[in-house]
Design a protein around this motif. Structure first.
Motif, PDB file in Angstrom:
ATOM      1  N   ASP A  28      14.154  -5.075   0.093  1.00 32.32           N
ATOM      2  CA  ASP A  28      14.287  -4.042  -1.233  1.00 32.32           C
ATOM      3  C   ASP A  28      13.228  -2.976  -1.096  1.00 32.32           C
ATOM      4  OD1 ASP A  28      16.487  -5.457  -1.962  1.00 32.32           O
ATOM      5  OD2 ASP A  28      15.585  -6.447  -3.499  1.00 32.32           O
ATOM      6  N   LEU A  29      11.906  -3.471  -0.828  1.00 31.09           N
ATOM      7  CA  LEU A  29      11.046  -2.626  -0.781  1.00 31.09           C
ATOM      8  C   LEU A  29      11.142  -1.549   0.308  1.00 31.09           C
ATOM      9  CD1 LEU A  29       8.337  -1.870  -2.173  1.00 31.09           C
ATOM     10  CD2 LEU A  29       7.000  -3.499  -0.707  1.00 31.09           C
ATOM     11  N   GLU A  30      11.437  -1.894   1.523  1.00 33.03           N
ATOM     12  CA  GLU A  30      11.836  -0.859   2.782  1.00 33.03           C
ATOM     13  C   GLU A  30      12.649   0.029   2.041  1.00 33.03           C
ATOM     14  OE1 GLU A  30      10.935  -3.856   6.539  1.00 33.03           O
ATOM     15  OE2 GLU A  30      12.955  -4.038   5.576  1.00 33.03           O
ATOM     16  N   GLN A  31      13.697  -0.586   1.612  1.00 36.81           N
ATOM     17  CA  GLN A  31      14.898   0.752   1.132  1.00 36.81           C
ATOM     18  C   GLN A  31      14.223   1.292   0.180  1.00 36.81           C
ATOM     19  OE1 GLN A  31      17.915   1.234   2.465  1.00 36.81           O
ATOM     20  NE2 GLN A  31      17.401   2.955   1.386  1.00 36.81           N
TER      21      GLN A  31
ATOM     22  N   THR B  12       0.836  -1.064   0.253  1.00 35.22           N
ATOM     23  CA  THR B  12       0.018   0.151  -0.099  1.00 35.22           C
ATOM     24  C   THR B  12       0.898   1.305   0.024  1.00 35.22           C
ATOM     25  OG1 THR B  12      -1.679  -1.184   1.080  1.00 35.22           O
ATOM     26  CG2 THR B  12      -1.676   1.373   1.164  1.00 35.22           C
ATOM     27  N   ALA B  13       1.917   1.404   0.796  1.00 36.13           N
ATOM     28  CA  ALA B  13       2.779   2.470   0.870  1.00 36.13           C
ATOM     29  C   ALA B  13       3.524   2.655  -0.335  1.00 36.13           C
ATOM     30  CB  ALA B  13       3.741   2.267   2.052  1.00 36.13           C
ATOM     31  N   ALA B  14       3.916   1.550  -1.156  1.00 35.11           N
ATOM     32  CA  ALA B  14       4.607   1.611  -2.212  1.00 35.11           C
ATOM     33  C   ALA B  14       3.758   2.173  -3.388  1.00 35.11           C
ATOM     34  CB  ALA B  14       5.056   0.180  -2.763  1.00 35.11           C
ATOM     35  N   ASP B  15       2.523   1.958  -3.390  1.00 38.91           N
ATOM     36  CA  ASP B  15       1.440   2.446  -4.241  1.00 38.91           C
ATOM     37  C   ASP B  15       1.379   4.027  -3.937  1.00 38.91           C
ATOM     38  OD1 ASP B  15       1.159  -0.074  -5.494  1.00 38.91           O
ATOM     39  OD2 ASP B  15      -0.749  -0.389  -4.243  1.00 38.91           O
TER      40      ASP B  15
ATOM     41  N   ASP C 164       7.672   0.766  -7.318  1.00 41.14           N
ATOM     42  CA  ASP C 164       7.576  -0.197  -7.997  1.00 41.14           C
ATOM     43  C   ASP C 164       7.700  -1.508  -6.883  1.00 41.14           C
ATOM     44  OD1 ASP C 164       7.171  -1.743 -10.423  1.00 41.14           O
ATOM     45  OD2 ASP C 164       9.277  -2.510 -10.337  1.00 41.14           O
ATOM     46  N   VAL C 165       6.735  -2.504  -7.502  1.00 36.75           N
ATOM     47  CA  VAL C 165       6.756  -3.637  -6.496  1.00 36.75           C
ATOM     48  C   VAL C 165       6.612  -4.729  -7.510  1.00 36.75           C
ATOM     49  CG1 VAL C 165       5.597  -5.166  -4.748  1.00 36.75           C
ATOM     50  CG2 VAL C 165       5.393  -2.740  -4.595  1.00 36.75           C
TER      51      VAL C 165
ATOM     52  N   ALA D 295       5.696  -8.069  -9.256  1.00 39.97           N
ATOM     53  CA  ALA D 295       4.372  -8.961  -9.356  1.00 39.97           C
ATOM     54  C   ALA D 295       4.524 -10.245  -8.294  1.00 39.97           C
ATOM     55  CB  ALA D 295       3.914  -9.249 -10.797  1.00 39.97           C
ATOM     56  N   ALA D 296       5.765 -10.606  -8.259  1.00 40.85           N
ATOM     57  CA  ALA D 296       5.655 -11.942  -7.640  1.00 40.85           C
ATOM     58  C   ALA D 296       5.885 -11.532  -6.130  1.00 40.85           C
ATOM     59  CB  ALA D 296       7.121 -12.621  -7.765  1.00 40.85           C
ATOM     60  N   ALA D 297       6.345 -10.210  -5.767  1.00 37.26           N
ATOM     61  CA  ALA D 297       6.220  -9.820  -4.277  1.00 37.26           C
ATOM     62  C   ALA D 297       4.862  -9.417  -3.877  1.00 37.26           C
ATOM     63  CB  ALA D 297       7.404  -8.687  -4.256  1.00 37.26           C
ATOM     64  N   ARG D 298       4.276  -8.869  -4.787  1.00 36.45           N
ATOM     65  CA  ARG D 298       2.792  -8.597  -4.504  1.00 36.45           C
ATOM     66  C   ARG D 298       1.749  -9.988  -3.932  1.00 36.45           C
ATOM     67  NH1 ARG D 298       0.662  -3.802  -5.683  1.00 36.45           N
ATOM     68  NH2 ARG D 298       1.891  -2.203  -6.837  1.00 36.45           N
ATOM     69  N   ASP D 299       2.344 -10.940  -4.673  1.00 34.88           N
ATOM     70  CA  ASP D 299       1.428 -12.191  -4.341  1.00 34.88           C
ATOM     71  C   ASP D 299       2.179 -12.970  -2.856  1.00 34.88           C
ATOM     72  OD1 ASP D 299       0.015 -12.186  -6.284  1.00 34.88           O
ATOM     73  OD2 ASP D 299       1.048 -13.267  -7.676  1.00 34.88           O
ATOM     74  N   GLU D 300       3.592 -12.956  -2.997  1.00 35.36           N
ATOM     75  CA  GLU D 300       4.132 -13.513  -1.882  1.00 35.36           C
ATOM     76  C   GLU D 300       5.663 -12.773  -1.582  1.00 35.36           C
ATOM     77  OE1 GLU D 300       5.858 -17.819   0.155  1.00 35.36           O
ATOM     78  OE2 GLU D 300       4.268 -17.644  -1.486  1.00 35.36           O
ATOM     79  N   MET D 301       5.929 -12.288  -0.633  1.00 31.19           N
ATOM     80  CA  MET D 301       7.116 -11.556  -0.580  1.00 31.19           C
ATOM     81  C   MET D 301       8.055 -12.043   0.584  1.00 31.19           C
ATOM     82  SD  MET D 301       7.177  -7.242   0.818  1.00 31.19           S
ATOM     83  CE  MET D 301       5.779  -6.928  -0.146  1.00 31.19           C
ATOM     84  N   GLY D 302       9.395 -12.341  -0.130  1.00 28.96           N
ATOM     85  CA  GLY D 302      10.267 -12.875   0.699  1.00 28.96           C
ATOM     86  C   GLY D 302      10.966 -11.986   1.533  1.00 28.96           C
ATOM     87  N   PRO D 303      11.902 -12.326   2.354  1.00 27.10           N
ATOM     88  CA  PRO D 303      12.911 -11.368   3.064  1.00 27.10           C
ATOM     89  C   PRO D 303      13.476 -10.349   2.286  1.00 27.10           C
ATOM     90  CG  PRO D 303      13.170 -13.421   3.950  1.00 27.10           C
ATOM     91  CD  PRO D 303      12.421 -13.539   2.656  1.00 27.10           C
ATOM     92  N   ASP D 304      14.318 -10.967   1.073  1.00 33.71           N
ATOM     93  CA  ASP D 304      15.075  -9.849   0.266  1.00 33.71           C
ATOM     94  C   ASP D 304      14.062  -8.944  -0.380  1.00 33.71           C
ATOM     95  OD1 ASP D 304      17.400 -11.039   0.656  1.00 33.71           O
ATOM     96  OD2 ASP D 304      17.213 -12.480  -0.921  1.00 33.71           O
ATOM     97  N   ASP D 305      12.766  -9.424  -1.003  1.00 42.62           N
ATOM     98  CA  ASP D 305      11.677  -8.584  -1.365  1.00 42.62           C
ATOM     99  C   ASP D 305      11.600  -7.372  -0.463  1.00 42.62           C
ATOM    100  OD1 ASP D 305      11.552  -9.834  -3.779  1.00 42.62           O
ATOM    101  OD2 ASP D 305      10.163 -11.453  -3.067  1.00 42.62           O
ATOM    102  N   ARG D 306      11.136  -7.798   0.847  1.00 39.71           N
ATOM    103  CA  ARG D 306      10.730  -6.999   1.619  1.00 39.71           C
ATOM    104  C   ARG D 306      11.935  -5.982   2.101  1.00 39.71           C
ATOM    105  NH1 ARG D 306      10.076 -10.816   5.023  1.00 39.71           N
ATOM    106  NH2 ARG D 306       7.846 -11.118   4.335  1.00 39.71           N
TER     107      ARG D 306
END
Length: 84
Positions: A68-71, A44-47, A52-53, A55-66
């Motif tokens: 990267d998105l936090e950064q 939601t914050a990324a939106d 950019d998120v 597509a795979a991270a929108r379905d299931e986020m792994g630690p690296d995705d998380r």
């Protein structure tokens, strides 16, 4: 309106991030629910911040995705520090 959304999602993310890092840790089922809510709030914050998120991270986020998105959100100006 966007400012209200930013404030609400920031508060939610900080609260959830704090819950995920409590000592002693939450029971696993509570931790898992908090993690799911945290991931949803990150998307939601990324939106809101037009980050950019993948597509795979929108379905299931792994630690690296998380991480990267936090950064990416931090780079966009979202401070997730729980002591702020």
């Amino acid at each position: 309106m966007v400012d209200d959304r930013v404030e609400r999602v920031t508060t939610l993310l900080r609260e959830l991030r704090g819950r995920l890092s409590t000592e002693p840790p939450l029971p696993f089922d509570e931790w898992e629910l908090a993690l799911y809510a945290y991931d949803e709030a990150l998307v939601t914050a990324a939106d809101i911040f037009d980050v950019d998120v993948p597509a795979a991270a929108r379905d299931e986020m792994g630690p690296d995705d998380r991480a990267d998105l936090e950064q990416a959100l931090a780079d966009a100006g979202l401070d997730l520090a729980t002591d702020a």
